[in-house]
Motif scaffolding. Structure first.
Motif, PDB file in Angstrom:
ATOM      1  N   HIS A   1     -59.479 128.132  96.946  1.00 58.95           N
ATOM      2  CA  HIS A   1     -60.417 129.428  96.437  1.00 58.95           C
ATOM      3  C   HIS A   1     -59.886 129.191  94.468  1.00 58.95           C
ATOM      4  O   HIS A   1     -59.056 129.432  94.366  1.00 58.95           O
ATOM      5  N   ILE A   2     -61.258 130.311  94.024  1.00 58.79           N
ATOM      6  CA  ILE A   2     -61.514 129.748  92.477  1.00 58.79           C
ATOM      7  C   ILE A   2     -61.488 131.438  91.873  1.00 58.79           C
ATOM      8  O   ILE A   2     -61.647 131.843  92.417  1.00 58.79           O
ATOM      9  N   VAL A   3     -60.121 131.471  91.233  1.00 57.78           N
ATOM     10  CA  VAL A   3     -60.529 132.910  90.422  1.00 57.78           C
ATOM     11  C   VAL A   3     -60.481 132.654  89.170  1.00 57.78           C
ATOM     12  O   VAL A   3     -59.621 132.301  88.753  1.00 57.78           O
ATOM     13  N   ILE A   4     -61.922 132.924  88.862  1.00 59.45           N
ATOM     14  CA  ILE A   4     -62.388 133.496  87.147  1.00 59.45           C
ATOM     15  C   ILE A   4     -62.337 134.770  86.513  1.00 59.45           C
ATOM     16  O   ILE A   4     -61.939 135.741  87.257  1.00 59.45           O
ATOM     17  N   MET A   5     -61.224 134.861  85.997  1.00 60.29           N
ATOM     18  CA  MET A   5     -60.811 135.861  84.787  1.00 60.29           C
ATOM     19  C   MET A   5     -61.704 136.226  83.664  1.00 60.29           C
ATOM     20  O   MET A   5     -62.421 135.277  83.438  1.00 60.29           O
ATOM     21  N   ALA A   6     -62.204 137.621  84.447  1.00 59.21           N
ATOM     22  CA  ALA A   6     -63.699 137.641  82.954  1.00 59.21           C
ATOM     23  C   ALA A   6     -63.546 138.234  82.892  1.00 59.21           C
ATOM     24  O   ALA A   6     -65.221 139.772  82.739  1.00 59.21           O
ATOM     25  N   GLY A   7     -63.207 139.269  82.239  1.00 61.10           N
ATOM     26  CA  GLY A   7     -63.025 140.632  81.688  1.00 61.10           C
ATOM     27  C   GLY A   7     -62.637 141.600  80.480  1.00 61.10           C
ATOM     28  O   GLY A   7     -62.287 142.267  79.515  1.00 61.10           O
ATOM     29  N   GLY A   8     -62.345 140.040  79.177  1.00 63.25           N
ATOM     30  CA  GLY A   8     -62.242 140.139  78.214  1.00 63.25           C
ATOM     31  C   GLY A   8     -63.168 140.073  77.042  1.00 63.25           C
ATOM     32  O   GLY A   8     -64.690 140.803  77.350  1.00 63.25           O
ATOM     33  N   ILE A   9     -63.253 140.693  76.042  1.00 70.79           N
ATOM     34  CA  ILE A   9     -63.900 141.398  74.980  1.00 70.79           C
ATOM     35  C   ILE A   9     -64.758 140.386  73.994  1.00 70.79           C
ATOM     36  O   ILE A   9     -65.615 140.867  73.055  1.00 70.79           O
TER      37      ILE A   9
ATOM     38  N   SER B   1     -70.565 138.474  71.075  1.00 67.67           N
ATOM     39  CA  SER B   1     -69.617 138.686  71.765  1.00 67.67           C
ATOM     40  C   SER B   1     -69.019 140.394  71.135  1.00 67.67           C
ATOM     41  O   SER B   1     -68.803 140.826  70.124  1.00 67.67           O
ATOM     42  N   THR B   2     -69.839 141.411  71.896  1.00 64.65           N
ATOM     43  CA  THR B   2     -69.456 142.447  71.796  1.00 64.65           C
ATOM     44  C   THR B   2     -68.810 143.214  73.071  1.00 64.65           C
ATOM     45  O   THR B   2     -68.962 142.823  73.845  1.00 64.65           O
ATOM     46  N   PRO B   3     -67.788 143.575  73.263  1.00 62.21           N
ATOM     47  CA  PRO B   3     -67.548 144.766  74.403  1.00 62.21           C
ATOM     48  C   PRO B   3     -68.481 145.090  75.273  1.00 62.21           C
ATOM     49  O   PRO B   3     -68.052 145.511  76.501  1.00 62.21           O
ATOM     50  N   GLU B   4     -69.637 145.524  75.409  1.00 59.33           N
ATOM     51  CA  GLU B   4     -70.942 145.591  75.734  1.00 59.33           C
ATOM     52  C   GLU B   4     -71.520 144.204  76.959  1.00 59.33           C
ATOM     53  O   GLU B   4     -71.733 144.683  77.653  1.00 59.33           O
TER      54      GLU B   4
ATOM     55  N   PRO C   1     -69.481 140.863  76.367  1.00 65.68           N
ATOM     56  CA  PRO C   1     -68.812 139.664  75.658  1.00 65.68           C
ATOM     57  C   PRO C   1     -69.480 138.095  76.319  1.00 65.68           C
ATOM     58  O   PRO C   1     -70.012 138.115  76.921  1.00 65.68           O
ATOM     59  N   LYS C   2     -68.390 137.544  74.954  1.00 64.10           N
ATOM     60  CA  LYS C   2     -68.624 136.245  75.595  1.00 64.10           C
ATOM     61  C   LYS C   2     -68.816 135.451  76.411  1.00 64.10           C
ATOM     62  O   LYS C   2     -69.615 133.998  76.308  1.00 64.10           O
ATOM     63  N   GLN C   3     -68.423 135.646  77.655  1.00 66.46           N
ATOM     64  CA  GLN C   3     -68.233 135.126  78.855  1.00 66.46           C
ATOM     65  C   GLN C   3     -69.658 134.579  79.322  1.00 66.46           C
ATOM     66  O   GLN C   3     -69.797 134.093  80.735  1.00 66.46           O
ATOM     67  N   PHE C   4     -70.134 136.178  78.907  1.00 65.49           N
ATOM     68  CA  PHE C   4     -72.020 136.738  79.344  1.00 65.49           C
ATOM     69  C   PHE C   4     -72.624 135.948  78.876  1.00 65.49           C
ATOM     70  O   PHE C   4     -73.833 136.269  79.658  1.00 65.49           O
ATOM     71  N   ILE C   5     -72.808 135.480  77.683  1.00 66.69           N
ATOM     72  CA  ILE C   5     -73.442 135.050  76.309  1.00 66.69           C
ATOM     73  C   ILE C   5     -73.386 133.580  76.830  1.00 66.69           C
ATOM     74  O   ILE C   5     -72.695 132.371  76.805  1.00 66.69           O
ATOM     75  N   ASP C   6     -74.881 132.902  76.637  1.00 60.37           N
ATOM     76  CA  ASP C   6     -74.971 131.836  76.111  1.00 60.37           C
ATOM     77  C   ASP C   6     -74.780 131.280  75.323  1.00 60.37           C
ATOM     78  O   ASP C   6     -75.343 130.974  74.008  1.00 60.37           O
ATOM     79  N   LEU C   7     -73.598 130.954  75.090  1.00 62.04           N
ATOM     80  CA  LEU C   7     -72.729 130.696  73.544  1.00 62.04           C
ATOM     81  C   LEU C   7     -73.296 129.420  72.992  1.00 62.04           C
ATOM     82  O   LEU C   7     -73.821 129.684  71.702  1.00 62.04           O
ATOM     83  N   LEU C   8     -73.736 128.304  73.540  1.00 65.28           N
ATOM     84  CA  LEU C   8     -74.468 127.573  73.282  1.00 65.28           C
ATOM     85  C   LEU C   8     -75.718 126.877  73.131  1.00 65.28           C
ATOM     86  O   LEU C   8     -75.655 125.769  72.627  1.00 65.28           O
ATOM     87  N   GLY C   9     -76.187 128.373  73.511  1.00 64.05           N
ATOM     88  CA  GLY C   9     -77.753 127.918  73.695  1.00 64.05           C
ATOM     89  C   GLY C   9     -78.040 126.424  74.861  1.00 64.05           C
ATOM     90  O   GLY C   9     -78.822 125.956  73.951  1.00 64.05           O
ATOM     91  N   VAL C  10     -77.756 126.538  75.452  1.00 66.21           N
ATOM     92  CA  VAL C  10     -77.273 125.382  76.877  1.00 66.21           C
ATOM     93  C   VAL C  10     -78.563 126.678  77.890  1.00 66.21           C
ATOM     94  O   VAL C  10     -78.962 125.732  79.379  1.00 66.21           O
TER      95      VAL C  10
ATOM     96  N   SER D   1     -64.656 143.828  62.165  1.00 70.83           N
ATOM     97  CA  SER D   1     -66.049 144.412  63.270  1.00 70.83           C
ATOM     98  C   SER D   1     -65.680 146.029  63.370  1.00 70.83           C
ATOM     99  O   SER D   1     -66.426 146.107  64.509  1.00 70.83           O
ATOM    100  N   ALA D   2     -64.371 146.039  63.678  1.00 74.69           N
ATOM    101  CA  ALA D   2     -63.534 147.311  64.596  1.00 74.69           C
ATOM    102  C   ALA D   2     -63.961 148.364  64.170  1.00 74.69           C
ATOM    103  O   ALA D   2     -64.544 148.766  62.668  1.00 74.69           O
ATOM    104  N   PRO D   3     -64.633 149.482  64.853  1.00 76.34           N
ATOM    105  CA  PRO D   3     -64.936 150.838  64.656  1.00 76.34           C
ATOM    106  C   PRO D   3     -63.604 151.739  63.329  1.00 76.34           C
ATOM    107  O   PRO D   3     -62.920 150.995  63.121  1.00 76.34           O
ATOM    108  N   LYS D   4     -65.030 151.757  62.329  1.00 76.37           N
ATOM    109  CA  LYS D   4     -64.574 152.672  61.782  1.00 76.37           C
ATOM    110  C   LYS D   4     -63.726 153.924  61.782  1.00 76.37           C
ATOM    111  O   LYS D   4     -63.946 154.536  62.760  1.00 76.37           O
TER     112      LYS D   4
END
Length: 352
Positions: free
Chosen positions: A6-14, A22-25, A27-36, A347-350
């Motif tokens: 079994h593989i457990v993937i931790m995907a909760g970070g922001i 990458s934003t809290p809405e 975050p980077k794990q859900f983005i095509d960060l490398l353009g692939v 980029s932290a909220p004011k």
């Protein structure tokens, strides 16, 4: 392919250091960060397919990202997307997944991995994970994956092994926090210090017993929660009980206390993509050392820049050297690469 893997993937970070892409809405794990053409989460699943069928993949994420996970990984069984009602660091996250897996497969052999790293040497990675799984299937040991360092990196934690040998499961002497530069240089010179990739391999019986020994507060909650698994009360109990878990990493909760920790190290061309420069290293480089992702990026008299745009039709940058330029949804970052560790502060909220 072992059906008990079994593989457990931790995907909760922001991923706040990669703002504004990458934003809290989203975050980077859900983005095509490398353009692939694939998100980091999708690439993570692909990386483990040689050792695990899709029915053995589990994703632990925030309840706000469940819809995104389902869209990106439609083949994963819905009951194997686990939604944390609140973030509680990695020990409760891993415990929750382990209790769920134990109910389904008491003979499970588990790999826990972050969702936001990349590995360029896929075949070597498969070999390393397979060796670790063979070891944990036959023993009550915990195996971590170590990365052979190629520079004195101060942004990673380290694993001190009692041997400089690679491609072999050996005992761990100690875990080391992120070092200063001089300490990192000494680690590199010694040969038996490896970057900690945050990838753990263990049988479900081993991790449950280790958590019982070293994190009884968390396991007590998991035992109570498990009584509701598979019932209509499960979601309500999860929302009630999970926030009561101690907020602690698996490193502090178990890894630094257990005497059963091993490491298998290798050169995997691994990166955690935790900053713009680490992401940039995996984007194709031009003659002037510029790295770009976007539909129409035009650089004039620029050198050593990282430019990442989303759906912008055209971006023109002139006369910058060693800068990050990133744009998404109308938010823009223009920052010297040397200041990239401060991006999450900028980029932290004011404050109101």
């Amino acid at each position: 392919m072992n059906t008990h893997t079994h593989i457990v993937i931790m995907a909760g970070g922001i991923g706040s250091r990669l703002w504004p892409v990458s934003t809290p809405e989203m975050p980077k794990q859900f983005i095509d960060l490398l353009g692939v053409g694939k998100s980091l989460l999708q690439l993570t699943v692909e990386r483990f397919r040689p050792v695990c069928g899709i029915s053995g993949i589990w994703v632990v994420t925030s309840d706000r990202y469940v819809g995104t996970v389902k869209r990106q990984l439609p083949d994963i069984p819905e009951d194997q997307i686990l939604a944390e009602p609140v973030p509680r660091n990695t020990a409760p996250c891993i415990a929750y997944a382990s209790w769920k897996i134990m109910r389904k497969d008491p003979d499970a052999n588990i790999v826990v991995t972050p969702s936001d790293a990349i590995v360029m040497r896929q075949e070597k990675f498969t070999e390393v994970i397979s060796k670790a799984l063979d070891f944990t299937e036959k023993t009550d040991g915990i195996v971590t994956v170590g990365i052979r360092p190629d520079r004195p990196e101060t942004g990673y934690g380290y694993i001190c092994s009692n041997s400089a040998e690679e491609d072999k499961v050996v005992k761990v002497n100690a875990f080391k926090e992120k070092p200063d530069l001089e300490t990192a240089k000494s680690y590199l010179a010694s040969g038996n210090y490896f970057w900690n990739a945050g990838i753990f391999v263990w049988s479900v019986s081993t991790i449950v017993s280790q958590l019982r020994a070293f994190a009884p507060q968390i396991t007590g909650i998991m035992d109570r929660l498990a009584e509701s698994f598979g019932t209509v009360e499960e979601q309500k109990r999860l929302e009630e009980l999970f926030p009561q878990c101690e907020k602690i990493s698996i490193d502090y909760a178990v890894m630094e206390k257990s005497s059963s920790i091993y490491v298998i190290a290798a050169d995997l061309a691994w990166s955690d993509l935790g900053s713009w420069s680490s992401a940039g290293q995996h984007i194709e480089q031009s003659d002037n050392g510029n790295r770009t992702v976007g539909p129409d990026v035009r650089l004039v008299d620029c050198e050593g820049c990282i430019v990442h745009t989303d759906d912008t039709k055209m971006v023109v940058v002139k006369g910058l050297k060693n800068y990050i330029v990133a744009e998404k949804n109308g938010n823009m970052l223009i920052c010297p690469i040397e200041d990239e560790q401060k991006v999450k502060d900028y980029s932290a909220p004011k404050e109101q």
